[in-house]
Design a protein around this motif. Structure first.
Motif, PDB file in Angstrom:
ATOM      1  N   GLU A 115       0.916  -3.390 -23.247  1.00  0.00           N
ATOM      2  CA  GLU A 115       0.821  -2.892 -21.665  1.00  0.00           C
ATOM      3  C   GLU A 115      -0.689  -2.365 -21.460  1.00  0.00           C
ATOM      4  OE1 GLU A 115       1.293  -2.940 -18.075  1.00  0.00           O
ATOM      5  OE2 GLU A 115       2.932  -3.865 -19.541  1.00  0.00           O
ATOM      6  N   CYS A 116      -1.200  -1.384 -22.448  1.00  0.00           N
ATOM      7  CA  CYS A 116      -2.252  -0.976 -22.403  1.00  0.00           C
ATOM      8  C   CYS A 116      -3.487  -1.624 -22.916  1.00  0.00           C
ATOM      9  CB  CYS A 116      -2.294   0.518 -22.896  1.00  0.00           C
ATOM     10  SG  CYS A 116      -1.386   1.579 -22.205  1.00  0.00           S
ATOM     11  N   HIS A 117      -3.168  -2.303 -24.047  1.00  0.00           N
ATOM     12  CA  HIS A 117      -4.261  -2.939 -24.837  1.00  0.00           C
ATOM     13  C   HIS A 117      -4.299  -4.532 -24.396  1.00  0.00           C
ATOM     14  CE1 HIS A 117      -4.996   0.670 -26.794  1.00  0.00           C
ATOM     15  NE2 HIS A 117      -3.635   0.622 -27.566  1.00  0.00           N
ATOM     16  N   GLY A 118      -3.445  -5.046 -23.691  1.00  0.00           N
ATOM     17  CA  GLY A 118      -3.498  -6.447 -23.259  1.00  0.00           C
ATOM     18  C   GLY A 118      -2.791  -7.697 -24.442  1.00  0.00           C
ATOM     19  N   TRP A 119      -2.599  -8.749 -23.943  1.00  0.00           N
ATOM     20  CA  TRP A 119      -2.181  -9.819 -24.767  1.00  0.00           C
ATOM     21  C   TRP A 119      -3.344 -10.398 -25.474  1.00  0.00           C
ATOM     22  CZ3 TRP A 119       2.513 -10.163 -25.912  1.00  0.00           C
ATOM     23  CH2 TRP A 119       3.730  -9.926 -24.835  1.00  0.00           C
ATOM     24  N   ASP A 120      -4.626 -10.122 -25.083  1.00  0.00           N
ATOM     25  CA  ASP A 120      -6.064 -10.497 -25.389  1.00  0.00           C
ATOM     26  C   ASP A 120      -6.444  -9.477 -26.334  1.00  0.00           C
ATOM     27  OD1 ASP A 120      -6.740  -8.862 -23.518  1.00  0.00           O
ATOM     28  OD2 ASP A 120      -7.892 -10.124 -22.458  1.00  0.00           O
ATOM     29  N   TYR A 121      -5.719  -8.168 -26.426  1.00  0.00           N
ATOM     30  CA  TYR A 121      -6.054  -7.033 -27.436  1.00  0.00           C
ATOM     31  C   TYR A 121      -7.410  -6.271 -26.854  1.00  0.00           C
ATOM     32  CZ  TYR A 121      -3.464 -10.803 -29.752  1.00  0.00           C
ATOM     33  OH  TYR A 121      -2.637 -11.573 -30.065  1.00  0.00           O
ATOM     34  N   LYS A 122      -8.028  -6.740 -25.588  1.00  0.00           N
ATOM     35  CA  LYS A 122      -9.293  -6.174 -25.216  1.00  0.00           C
ATOM     36  C   LYS A 122      -9.106  -5.055 -24.099  1.00  0.00           C
ATOM     37  CE  LYS A 122     -11.722 -10.312 -26.603  1.00  0.00           C
ATOM     38  NZ  LYS A 122     -12.556 -11.377 -26.202  1.00  0.00           N
ATOM     39  N   GLY A 123      -7.868  -4.722 -23.762  1.00  0.00           N
ATOM     40  CA  GLY A 123      -7.610  -3.819 -22.630  1.00  0.00           C
ATOM     41  C   GLY A 123      -8.232  -4.051 -21.390  1.00  0.00           C
ATOM     42  N   VAL A 124      -9.016  -3.007 -20.950  1.00  0.00           N
ATOM     43  CA  VAL A 124      -9.921  -2.997 -19.820  1.00  0.00           C
ATOM     44  C   VAL A 124     -10.892  -3.612 -19.801  1.00  0.00           C
ATOM     45  CG1 VAL A 124     -11.311  -1.270 -20.450  1.00  0.00           C
ATOM     46  CG2 VAL A 124     -10.847  -1.567 -17.968  1.00  0.00           C
ATOM     47  N   ASP A 125     -11.419  -4.339 -21.035  1.00  0.00           N
ATOM     48  CA  ASP A 125     -12.468  -5.301 -20.957  1.00  0.00           C
ATOM     49  C   ASP A 125     -12.050  -6.741 -20.995  1.00  0.00           C
ATOM     50  OD1 ASP A 125     -14.549  -3.305 -20.950  1.00  0.00           O
ATOM     51  OD2 ASP A 125     -13.897  -2.861 -23.231  1.00  0.00           O
ATOM     52  N   GLY A 126     -10.707  -6.900 -20.786  1.00  0.00           N
ATOM     53  CA  GLY A 126     -10.226  -8.290 -21.008  1.00  0.00           C
ATOM     54  C   GLY A 126      -9.278  -8.648 -19.613  1.00  0.00           C
ATOM     55  N   ALA A 127      -8.356  -9.331 -19.746  1.00  0.00           N
ATOM     56  CA  ALA A 127      -7.483  -9.916 -18.802  1.00  0.00           C
ATOM     57  C   ALA A 127      -7.007  -8.831 -17.684  1.00  0.00           C
ATOM     58  CB  ALA A 127      -6.461 -10.863 -19.204  1.00  0.00           C
ATOM     59  N   TYR A 128      -6.646  -7.466 -18.496  1.00  0.00           N
ATOM     60  CA  TYR A 128      -6.225  -6.410 -17.631  1.00  0.00           C
ATOM     61  C   TYR A 128      -7.281  -5.322 -17.010  1.00  0.00           C
ATOM     62  CZ  TYR A 128      -1.104  -7.441 -19.452  1.00  0.00           C
ATOM     63  OH  TYR A 128      -0.017  -7.784 -19.668  1.00  0.00           O
ATOM     64  N   ASN A 129      -8.123  -6.122 -16.836  1.00  0.00           N
ATOM     65  CA  ASN A 129      -9.312  -5.223 -16.110  1.00  0.00           C
ATOM     66  C   ASN A 129      -9.101  -5.110 -14.501  1.00  0.00           C
ATOM     67  OD1 ASN A 129      -9.727  -7.787 -15.116  1.00  0.00           O
ATOM     68  ND2 ASN A 129     -11.888  -8.106 -15.450  1.00  0.00           N
ATOM     69  N   GLY A 151      -7.374   1.039 -17.674  1.00  0.00           N
ATOM     70  CA  GLY A 151      -8.637   1.483 -17.749  1.00  0.00           C
ATOM     71  C   GLY A 151      -8.620   1.828 -19.208  1.00  0.00           C
ATOM     72  N   ILE A 152      -7.722   1.559 -20.191  1.00  0.00           N
ATOM     73  CA  ILE A 152      -7.662   1.929 -21.505  1.00  0.00           C
ATOM     74  C   ILE A 152      -8.349   0.709 -22.210  1.00  0.00           C
ATOM     75  CG2 ILE A 152      -6.154   2.275 -23.739  1.00  0.00           C
ATOM     76  CD1 ILE A 152      -4.321   3.658 -21.715  1.00  0.00           C
ATOM     77  N   ARG A 153      -8.929   1.033 -23.186  1.00  0.00           N
ATOM     78  CA  ARG A 153      -9.751   0.134 -23.935  1.00  0.00           C
ATOM     79  C   ARG A 153      -8.849  -0.723 -24.919  1.00  0.00           C
ATOM     80  NH1 ARG A 153     -13.648   3.906 -28.154  1.00  0.00           N
ATOM     81  NH2 ARG A 153     -11.922   4.686 -29.433  1.00  0.00           N
ATOM     82  N   GLY A 154      -9.358  -1.889 -25.400  1.00  0.00           N
ATOM     83  CA  GLY A 154      -8.659  -2.454 -26.376  1.00  0.00           C
ATOM     84  C   GLY A 154      -8.820  -2.147 -27.765  1.00  0.00           C
ATOM     85  N   VAL A 155      -8.094  -3.036 -28.709  1.00  0.00           N
ATOM     86  CA  VAL A 155      -8.052  -2.561 -30.187  1.00  0.00           C
ATOM     87  C   VAL A 155      -8.947  -3.844 -30.796  1.00  0.00           C
ATOM     88  CG1 VAL A 155      -6.094  -1.402 -30.151  1.00  0.00           C
ATOM     89  CG2 VAL A 155      -5.895  -3.797 -30.135  1.00  0.00           C
ATOM     90  N   PHE A 156      -9.268  -4.949 -30.152  1.00  0.00           N
ATOM     91  CA  PHE A 156     -10.019  -5.818 -30.851  1.00  0.00           C
ATOM     92  C   PHE A 156     -11.387  -5.265 -31.096  1.00  0.00           C
ATOM     93  CE2 PHE A 156     -13.049  -9.616 -30.567  1.00  0.00           C
ATOM     94  CZ  PHE A 156     -12.754 -10.177 -31.689  1.00  0.00           C
ATOM     95  N   GLY A 157     -11.603  -5.650 -32.411  1.00  0.00           N
ATOM     96  CA  GLY A 157     -13.251  -5.002 -32.976  1.00  0.00           C
ATOM     97  C   GLY A 157     -13.030  -3.561 -33.422  1.00  0.00           C
ATOM     98  N   SER A 158     -11.879  -3.039 -33.553  1.00  0.00           N
ATOM     99  CA  SER A 158     -11.550  -1.502 -33.616  1.00  0.00           C
ATOM    100  C   SER A 158     -12.366  -1.501 -35.356  1.00  0.00           C
ATOM    101  CB  SER A 158     -10.355  -1.191 -33.775  1.00  0.00           C
ATOM    102  OG  SER A 158     -10.059   0.149 -34.183  1.00  0.00           O
ATOM    103  N   THR A 159     -13.008  -0.326 -35.667  1.00  0.00           N
ATOM    104  CA  THR A 159     -13.486  -0.045 -36.928  1.00  0.00           C
ATOM    105  C   THR A 159     -12.693   1.173 -37.569  1.00  0.00           C
ATOM    106  OG1 THR A 159     -15.056   1.517 -35.969  1.00  0.00           O
ATOM    107  CG2 THR A 159     -15.837  -0.801 -36.340  1.00  0.00           C
ATOM    108  N   MET A 160     -11.599   1.400 -36.845  1.00  0.00           N
ATOM    109  CA  MET A 160     -10.716   2.429 -37.574  1.00  0.00           C
ATOM    110  C   MET A 160     -10.067   1.972 -38.606  1.00  0.00           C
ATOM    111  SD  MET A 160      -7.574   4.335 -35.469  1.00  0.00           S
ATOM    112  CE  MET A 160      -8.445   4.993 -34.133  1.00  0.00           C
TER     113      MET A 160
END
Length: 307
Positions: free
Chosen positions: A74-88, A95-104
């Protein structure tokens, strides 16, 4: 260096080594396929009662409520990109960012999901997630995310081979996973929506291709639907199924979206006016046999995004 200092240093190294070994062993039993399903509705997977209040981190200005606010997607999207993806934009915008590319790190991600005593801690342990549940999600996020832009373009169209998609849908991956066995040759044997607003494979393919890709890859929570990738299928094979579905399968999300652009607006209104009085027309949105004022009012009454 004193004996006490040496002993302390050795004890610290031993603790770190044991901790690392335990962490590695625990990660080894994590199930990323289950984690992918929990990304959707984790309480369906572990059998707990879903939370009914809004998640504390869910923005008060966003449009979802209750259990939906606890879904990872719901926050991070089916594309895992959050506000930078389809849920923009739209009803799922947070407005929450996704987890794709996370360095955590896996450990930090585990703590972030489990605890509410750290910055932006999700506190899922408070709502029924076990350590195993969290480990499965972490393994999924750490090692099984894909860049959906490689398979779905900016217009939501799958990049794939239609013929190969037909083979995959009917014959499966490696002789298994024949999608047609459950969904039928046109993908409409299972209705995910309601009789009034049906949703089929083609509906999801057209209106939310990122969701279709995720669910084919990992399966539908708490159903017999198998994971495509767990059984030898490739991600490109999923995209092939997607393009086959988009081209060939029926897709109805809302009847008022006459031109199929996911928006009920001026163009749909003009279609009703242009086809006024006709029978057997797409502009007969209420399906009473003729395009008239009822269809005009239906378009006006449902004005806006078709979601």
């Amino acid at each position: 260096m004193s004996n006490k200092t040496v002993a302390t240093a050795l004890l610290t190294i031993l603790i770190l080594c044991i901790g690392g070994a335990i962490d590695a062993a625990t990660r080894g039993v994590a199930d990323p396929i289950r984690g992918g399903k929990m990304w959707d509705k984790w309480w369906v997977m572990n059998g707990v009662t879903p939370p009914q209040t809004n998640h504390p981190l869910y923005p008060t200005t966003s449009q979802q409520s209750g259990p939906n606010t606890y879904r990872c997607k719901e926050c991070h999207g089916w594309d895992y990109k959050g506000v930078d993806g389809a849920y923009n934009s739209g009803s799922h915008y947070t407005g929450i960012r996704g987890v794709f590319g996370s360095t955590m790190s896996p450990a930090d991600m585990f703590d972030l999901l489990k605890l509410d005593t750290i910055a932006n801690g999700h506190g899922y342990a408070n709502y029924g997630m076990s350590d195993q549940d969290i480990l499965d999600i972490v393994e999924f996020v750490q090692n099984y995310l894909i860049d959906t832009d490689l398979y779905i373009d900016t217009d939501g169209i799958f990049s794939g081979d239609e013929a190969q998609g037909q083979y995959n849908f009917t014959q499966g991956a490696g002789g298994t996973l024949q999608c047609t066995m459950c969904h039928g040759p046109d993908g409409d044997w299972i209705n995910f929506g309601t009789p009034e607003l049906p949703e089929w494979v083609g509906t999801v393919a057209d209106h939310n291709p990122w969701e279709l890709m995720h669910k084919i890859r990992f399966g539908q929570p708490a159903t017999s639907m198998p994971s495509w990738i767990e059984n030898g299928g490739t991600t490109q094979g999923v995209a092939d199924i997607g393009v086959y579905a988009q081209i060939n399968f029926p897709s109805v999300l809302c009847q008022e979206d006459i031109n199929g652009d996911n928006l009920i607006g001026v163009s749909d209104l003009l279609s009703v006016i242009d086809q006024w009085g006709l029978t057997n027309s797409p502009a007969d949105v209420n399906q009473d046999g003729i395009v008239n004022v009822s269809d005009l009012l239906s378009v006006v009454g449902n004005w806006g995004p078709c979601e």
